[in-house]
Design a protein around this motif. Structure first.
Motif, mmCIF file in Angstrom:
data_model
loop_
_atom_site.group_PDB
_atom_site.id
_atom_site.type_symbol
_atom_site.label_atom_id
_atom_site.label_comp_id
_atom_site.label_asym_id
_atom_site.label_seq_id
_atom_site.Cartn_x
_atom_site.Cartn_y
_atom_site.Cartn_z
ATOM 1 N N LEU B 28 50.214 -14.115 -50.574
ATOM 2 C CA LEU B 28 50.870 -15.128 -51.486
ATOM 3 C C LEU B 28 52.233 -15.172 -51.522
ATOM 4 O O LEU B 28 52.899 -13.929 -51.749
ATOM 5 C CB LEU B 28 50.180 -14.667 -52.972
ATOM 6 C CG LEU B 28 50.640 -15.709 -54.258
ATOM 7 C CD1 LEU B 28 50.021 -16.995 -54.012
ATOM 8 C CD2 LEU B 28 49.997 -15.155 -55.474
ATOM 9 N N ILE B 30 56.009 -17.475 -52.058
ATOM 10 C CA ILE B 30 56.751 -18.206 -53.244
ATOM 11 C C ILE B 30 55.791 -19.117 -54.041
ATOM 12 O O ILE B 30 55.182 -19.860 -53.724
ATOM 13 C CB ILE B 30 57.953 -18.862 -52.709
ATOM 14 C CG1 ILE B 30 59.000 -18.207 -52.029
ATOM 15 C CG2 ILE B 30 58.607 -19.861 -53.786
ATOM 16 C CD1 ILE B 30 60.045 -18.789 -51.169
ATOM 17 N N ALA B 35 55.084 -11.936 -55.451
ATOM 18 C CA ALA B 35 54.271 -12.199 -54.171
ATOM 19 C C ALA B 35 53.489 -11.071 -53.790
ATOM 20 O O ALA B 35 53.519 -10.058 -54.491
ATOM 21 C CB ALA B 35 55.365 -12.186 -53.203
ATOM 22 N N VAL B 36 52.291 -11.395 -53.282
ATOM 23 C CA VAL B 36 51.059 -10.436 -52.776
ATOM 24 C C VAL B 36 51.514 -10.163 -51.126
ATOM 25 O O VAL B 36 51.347 -11.166 -50.532
ATOM 26 C CB VAL B 36 49.915 -10.789 -53.178
ATOM 27 C CG1 VAL B 36 48.961 -9.673 -52.923
ATOM 28 C CG2 VAL B 36 49.763 -11.375 -54.745
ATOM 29 N N GLY B 89 58.086 -8.092 -46.492
ATOM 30 C CA GLY B 89 58.477 -9.258 -47.268
ATOM 31 C C GLY B 89 59.847 -9.193 -47.919
ATOM 32 O O GLY B 89 59.995 -8.042 -48.272
ATOM 33 N N ALA B 90 60.509 -10.200 -48.264
ATOM 34 C CA ALA B 90 61.944 -10.187 -48.921
ATOM 35 C C ALA B 90 61.826 -11.021 -50.215
ATOM 36 O O ALA B 90 61.308 -12.109 -49.945
ATOM 37 C CB ALA B 90 62.902 -10.459 -48.283
ATOM 38 N N THR B 91 62.607 -10.723 -51.183
ATOM 39 C CA THR B 91 62.910 -11.592 -52.048
ATOM 40 C C THR B 91 64.378 -11.934 -52.303
ATOM 41 O O THR B 91 65.086 -11.146 -51.898
ATOM 42 C CB THR B 91 62.565 -10.968 -53.649
ATOM 43 O OG1 THR B 91 63.194 -9.876 -53.862
ATOM 44 C CG2 THR B 91 61.063 -10.904 -53.557
ATOM 45 N N VAL B 124 59.486 -14.021 -49.705
ATOM 46 C CA VAL B 124 58.296 -14.378 -50.233
ATOM 47 C C VAL B 124 58.461 -14.341 -51.775
ATOM 48 O O VAL B 124 57.532 -14.760 -52.727
ATOM 49 C CB VAL B 124 57.412 -12.798 -50.420
ATOM 50 C CG1 VAL B 124 56.990 -13.115 -48.890
ATOM 51 C CG2 VAL B 124 58.094 -11.940 -50.653
ATOM 52 N N GLY B 125 59.817 -14.876 -52.285
ATOM 53 C CA GLY B 125 59.956 -15.047 -53.558
ATOM 54 C C GLY B 125 61.470 -14.873 -53.865
ATOM 55 O O GLY B 125 62.237 -14.560 -53.086
ATOM 56 N N GLY B 126 61.905 -15.219 -55.353
ATOM 57 C CA GLY B 126 63.081 -15.247 -55.610
ATOM 58 C C GLY B 126 63.356 -15.629 -56.706
ATOM 59 O O GLY B 126 62.519 -15.884 -57.677
#
Lengths: 342, 342
Positions: B28, B30, B35-36, B89-91, B124-126
């Motif tokens: 999962l 953004i 995130a997963v 993964g990175a945010t 994956v997010g932010g």
């Protein structure tokens, strides 16, 4: 004491001590290129980040630095709770204004550390820089859920029951009381709730373990906004019973004194950090587990999920109207205090 | 186009598309509270964060936004490499100045995305906020290593051989050429190295798999500073052969033209993002695997680990002197371009 008097490495050393805590999930904490964390063998990793920016998310005129530290971590923990997860460790990225003293940074870290210990989320690393302007504080948390057990925004199904933990309105009341510099004693709970919110990790963990929670989100931008997000991501509509949304007694009093509509404190109060979630109808009706849990973590049933074509509707004094409240839009005009999670 | 014309959610939507990539480790990405990510069943999780702050770490006068995006992710990937890990993964946490246009943000994300794809580290997010002042960009990466396989700063032992990937001096040359607005063509490689550094993930992975690397750190604050960190964390001393530290040909030319000592480009060039590591002597001497790898990922032997009482010494033209170079001290006087990883 000024920052240049002790230098960067001595500052980092102080902060490292300030946040020290034992945790058997931390194999390596602050001091290397990255932290090393041990998750359960059967787990998925969750990762989230949230930032607080001076002048945008907080004003040091009315935010004690210790509370700022607490809040920065708490809002991230709330995201972990909303996924049905538990935290493994957090990193803190901070840009410190030149005007700050060593004691200011230490106060902030005291709040961070208190929150970290309360919710068992060790601070395992970070990045410390100077800022030419205001303070910028960004936290990232790695957490875990069981394999395929994360609870998403997208799982709500037509017929599901919409539930909410806790009460709304306190955070907005607290912020307004702080800005108006009034009622520090009479609205003490609300002020505390705004300054040092409680992430609902315990409620989340209890609910997830005992009930088939189909979707969940935390209330950071206001209830109206979160209901809309949840419905959009799940591709459903929703009917919300306005009067079933609990409002804190202080918010009721504040709204009355300020001659403001109570509905705004129900729907537009951001930073409440309660959990909005859905359950299949059969997990609610005549289910003792639900009713026992609903009492112990104060869950209210506030509506139900409908077909997408119905949109998001509010039932208010026996009438049904489309929801007309708005959450934060970070780059909207006029600019508002808040940011957007992606 | 101005940011308020499209609003926050439409901006996030654009950025989400800009960084889209397939990855079977992202369950999962953004769009949710967190995130997963799926790690390998037998792995430890590593977590790191690093921020870039306008006016402190970068100057938009000479930093194209696309390069800024690349670099912000690359410096974090370098920390993952230094632990012997690979990214999950990175945010991205960003505070965007009001003066920026939508296109500016998109350029930055184009660079982020290019780096993410090159090194297979999905965004994956932010968190996207406005900034009242300069730009603040903080990235966090979750990665993994095999169980108990992370390589730390603290593992160097007396007698170990000190090794370095690549050449020094390019980043400092590049920065100085940019500031002086000179030699854009003649120092092209150095400028590129400074603006878009290459995290040594591949070298790290090859070395870890084939050799018993005992300690490792990435060169972000300058070689002298990293040697000191590694020795301090391992509680050892070290003897460094100055002339065995490779310097890039552009740095040699630049130092000559600028009438500056070459040693400063060897020891004080920050942001090189090469790997400094140690190996037991027997893994180096008469070891074909070492020599083959040393060629393929350009490893140089630059010294050896000694007892702690010897401190950090440099062998220079047959003389031995204590190391007298310094890295960045973020809150030191005078203030410098850089921050401190904790």
């Amino acid at each position: 004491m000024r920052l240049y008097q002790i230098g960067e490495f001595s500052l980092i050393d102080r902060l490292r001590k300030a946040v020290q805590m034992r945790s058997n999930q931390v194999l390596l904490g602050i001091g290397d290129d990255a932290a090393v964390l041990r998750a359960h063998p059967q787990s998925d990793i969750i990762l989230t980040t949230d930032a607080l920016i001076e002048g945008v998310h907080f004003d040091l005129e009315y935010t004690p630095l210790e509370s700022l530290g607490w809040k920065a971590l708490a809002v991230n923990l709330s995201d972990i709770a909303a996924m049905g997860g538990s935290p493994l460790g957090a990193t803190v990225s901070i840009a410190i204004p030149d005007r700050w003293r060593v004691e200011d940074v230490e106060n902030l870290y005291a709040g961070l550390s208190r929150c970290a210990k309360t919710f068992r989320c060790p601070i395992v690393g970070g990045d410390t820089s100077r800022s030419l302007d205001g303070c910028f504080l960004s936290i990232a948390i790695a957490g875990e859920t069981g394999l395929d057990q994360s609870v998403r925004r997208s799982g709500a199904r037509v017929g599901d029951i919409l539930c909410l933990t806790g009460e709304m309105g306190g955070a907005k009341t607290g912020l307004e009381a702080l800005i108006q510099r009034t009622g520090k004693r009479r609205f003490k709970k609300s002020i505390r709730r705004f300054l040092e919110p409680i992430p609902r990790l315990e409620a989340s963990s209890l609910l997830i373990r005992r009930l088939p929670v189909s979707s969940m989100i935390d209330v950071s931008d206001g209830l109206a906004s979160e209901i809309q997000h949840l419905c959009m991501e799940s591709d459903v509509g929703c009917s919300v019973d306005e009067e079933r949304i609990p409002v804190s007694s202080e918010a009721i009093r504040w709204a009355k004194e300020q001659h403001k509509p109570l509905s705004s404190y129900r729907f537009e109060s951001g930073e409440e950090y309660e959990l909005l979630f859905t359950l299949p109808r059969k997990a609610v009706e005549k289910n003792r587990i639900f009713h026992r849990l609903a009492q112990s973590v104060s869950v209210s049933i506030i509506g139900e999920i409908t077909v997408p074509s119905r949109g998001v509707q509010i039932r208010r004094r026996k009438k049904t109207v489309p929801m007309d409240f708005h959450g934060w839009n970070h780059f909207g005009k006029p600019s508002s205090l808040k940011s957007g999670k992606s």
